[in-house]
Design a protein around this motif. Structure first.
Motif, short mmCIF file in Angstrom:
data_model
loop_
_atom_site.label_atom_id
_atom_site.label_comp_id
_atom_site.label_asym_id
_atom_site.label_seq_id
_atom_site.Cartn_x
_atom_site.Cartn_y
_atom_site.Cartn_z
N PRO A 1 2.48 -3.92 -6.62
CA PRO A 1 3.78 -3.57 -6.07
C PRO A 1 4.65 -2.72 -7.00
N TRP A 2 4.33 -2.71 -8.33
CA TRP A 2 5.29 -2.15 -9.26
C TRP A 2 5.34 -0.62 -9.22
N GLY A 3 4.21 0.03 -8.96
CA GLY A 3 4.24 1.48 -8.84
C GLY A 3 5.12 1.92 -7.68
N ALA A 4 4.93 1.25 -6.54
CA ALA A 4 5.75 1.56 -5.38
C ALA A 4 7.22 1.22 -5.64
N TYR A 5 7.44 0.09 -6.27
CA TYR A 5 8.82 -0.32 -6.58
C TYR A 5 9.50 0.70 -7.48
N ASN A 6 8.82 1.14 -8.53
CA ASN A 6 9.41 2.11 -9.45
C ASN A 6 9.72 3.43 -8.76
N HIS B 1 6.64 -5.10 -0.60
CA HIS B 1 5.19 -5.08 -0.82
C HIS B 1 4.44 -5.41 0.47
N MET B 2 4.86 -6.47 1.15
CA MET B 2 4.18 -6.89 2.37
C MET B 2 4.38 -5.88 3.50
N LEU B 3 5.58 -5.30 3.59
CA LEU B 3 5.83 -4.27 4.60
C LEU B 3 4.90 -3.08 4.41
N VAL B 4 4.74 -2.67 3.15
CA VAL B 4 3.88 -1.53 2.85
C VAL B 4 2.42 -1.87 3.15
N LEU B 5 1.98 -3.07 2.74
CA LEU B 5 0.60 -3.48 3.01
C LEU B 5 0.30 -3.50 4.50
N ASN B 6 1.29 -3.89 5.30
CA ASN B 6 1.13 -3.99 6.74
C ASN B 6 1.36 -2.66 7.44
N TYR C 1 9.65 8.75 3.28
CA TYR C 1 9.30 8.78 1.86
C TYR C 1 8.34 7.65 1.51
N VAL C 2 8.65 6.45 1.98
CA VAL C 2 7.80 5.30 1.69
C VAL C 2 6.42 5.49 2.31
N TRP C 3 6.37 5.99 3.54
CA TRP C 3 5.09 6.23 4.21
C TRP C 3 4.25 7.24 3.43
N ASN C 4 4.87 8.33 3.01
CA ASN C 4 4.14 9.35 2.26
C ASN C 4 3.61 8.81 0.94
N LYS C 5 4.42 8.00 0.27
CA LYS C 5 3.96 7.39 -0.99
C LYS C 5 2.79 6.44 -0.75
N MET C 6 2.86 5.71 0.34
CA MET C 6 1.80 4.77 0.66
C MET C 6 0.49 5.52 0.93
#
Length: 451
Positions: A292-297, A257-262, A276-281
């Motif tokens: 965090p749960w949407g990203a986690y799922n 969660h913190m990595l994505v926020l930052n 993939y994570v960057w595109n989702k963000m």
């Protein structure tokens, strides 16, 4: 038979006298009226709010399978599973609220007697117990399907055991501290620091206390040993079930969660996953509910076997960025209210408080709390240097408050106001200590700290 009847007749006044004495004791005990005020407050409060509430975390506690996946520690999911088996949905939610309120009222009694032992003044116990027990920002969590309410009650029972041990040196209290510490860790992993605090406490007790007290201290080591063994056993359980030697994989989720926020998601070891994570963000940047749960799922569905390693591995490539982000986030918290009162600002009892009381209860800023803790630490260390005795309660309460706050800031910055809520009783108890000291100074008596 006649003699037996005469004997029974003679026993009745004794029973009536005992009942009368008990009733008099209850009616003359200030705690009775504190509890009545707390019950009345909750009746009004619960009719003002929804009968119960859930957050994004709540469903993860209701799924018993999350114990096996390492997502949740066992205490709260097992409690919910037991209530569901007995009452079913949605009645279990109502029963949970009542149960959490009942535990909170019992904790209020423990809080009252803790203040009595700390200050030796019942009127201070009444004042500070009411400050704690009528706090909307605390009481509100009794209606939530979350661990907050039981966590707050648990730390009150822990401090009560500690104060009673320092007064009476009971073996059961010494061992009970460690067992209750384990319960709190398995309720909420953020309480892990308590195990370390207890270990340091017993080591200091062993070297600083008189030899005749060391037999009881051994029981403290036993209790702490049980808590350490329990923590290690649960970590091993998670290792065999999900491959992670940890209390809960929520640690990895919070880190992700913190990595994505930052925006620190690039990892050369996982280039495809980083993209993939960057595109989702980017895709969900305007959806506040996504983290965090949407990203986690999404991430765990796409990379079920790699996501946790990705989170811990990514951190080492962005230590500087995360440190800067954490310091900036912490600095931004300084002028925020210590308690999040926003859900209660429109309620009549919030508006009816005088400005001074309202500022004390709701608008105290984080920086003001830190100054208060700094004053306590300076006082306690000065007392240690001058009197050659440790102010156990002052240092302990201030240290545990700081540990709770630090754990929240480092581990889950997005919900700090909720995660450091269990430190609130520590602060109120510190306030009662200062009120006691003021009474002593005004009375020109030497302060008598707990041995």
């Amino acid at each position: 038979m006649e003699n037996q009847n005469q004997g029974n007749h003679k026993s009745r006044p004794g029973l009536a006298a005992r009942a009368g004495a008990f009733a008099k004791k209850v009616l003359t005990n200030p705690l009775t009226y504190v509890l009545l005020a707390a019950i009345l407050f909750r009746i009004v409060y619960f009719h003002t709010l929804r009968p119960y509430s859930e957050t994004a975390d709540s469903p993860t506690y209701k799924d018993l399978g999350n114990i096996l996946t390492g997502l949740r520690t066992p205490i709260y999911p097992l409690l919910l599973a037991g209530l569901n088996a007995l009452f079913g949905e949605p009645l279990m939610n109502m029963v949970l609220v009542r149960l959490q309120s009942l535990v909170a009222l019992c904790a209020l009694g423990a809080f009252y007697y803790t203040v009595v032992r700390l200050t030796h003044r019942r009127y201070l116990a009444v004042v500070f117990t009411l400050l704690f027990g009528l706090q909307p920002g605390v009481v509100g969590y009794e209606t939530s399907v979350m661990t907050e309410s039981l966590s707050i009650s648990g730390v009150v029972f822990l401090v009560f055991l500690l104060v009673r041990y320092l007064d009476d040196r009971r073996k059961c209290d010494a061992a009970g501290l460690g067992v209750l510490g384990l319960f709190l860790v398995l309720l909420r992993p953020a309480f892990l620091y308590l195990v370390g605090v207890l270990a340091v406490f017993w080591v200091l007790q062993w070297f600083l206390e008189a030899p005749e007290k060391k037999k009881n201290i051994l029981w403290g080591f036993l209790g702490t040993g049980i808590s350490v063994a329990g923590v290690l056993a649960w970590c091993a359980f998670n290792f065999f079930n999900c491959g992670r030697f940890t209390l809960s994989v929520v640690t990895d989720i919070n880190l992700l969660h913190m990595l994505v926020l930052n925006g620190s998601v690039e990892n050369p070891e996982y280039p495809e996953m980083s993209e993939y994570v960057w595109n989702k963000m980017v895709e969900n940047q305007e959806d506040e509910a996504y983290l965090p749960w949407g990203a986690y799922n999404d991430i765990t569905a796409a990379y079920p076997d790699e996501w946790d390693e990705y989170a811990s591995s990514t951190l080492k490539y962005h230590v500087g960025d995360m440190l800067d982000y954490t310091v900036t986030k912490a600095a931004g918290m300084l002028n925020q209210p210590f308690l999040n009162d926003q859900p209660y600002a429109h309620l009549w009892y919030y508006k009816s408080f005088g400005s001074a009381v309202r500022n004390l209860l709701f608008d105290a800023k984080v920086v003001q709390v830190l100054r208060f803790l700094a004053v306590e630490l300076i006082y306690s260390f000065t007392w240690w240097a001058v009197k050659k005795r440790i102010n156990w309660m002052g240092l302990g309460l201030a240290g545990c408050t700081l540990a709770t706050m630090a754990t929240s800031v480092v581990g889950a910055q997005a919900e700090w106001y909720r995660l450091w809520l269990p430190s609130f009783p520590f602060l109120i108890l510190l306030g009662s200590l200062w009120a006691y000291r003021l009474c002593v100074w005004l009375g020109r008596k030497d302060e008598q700290p707990l041995a």
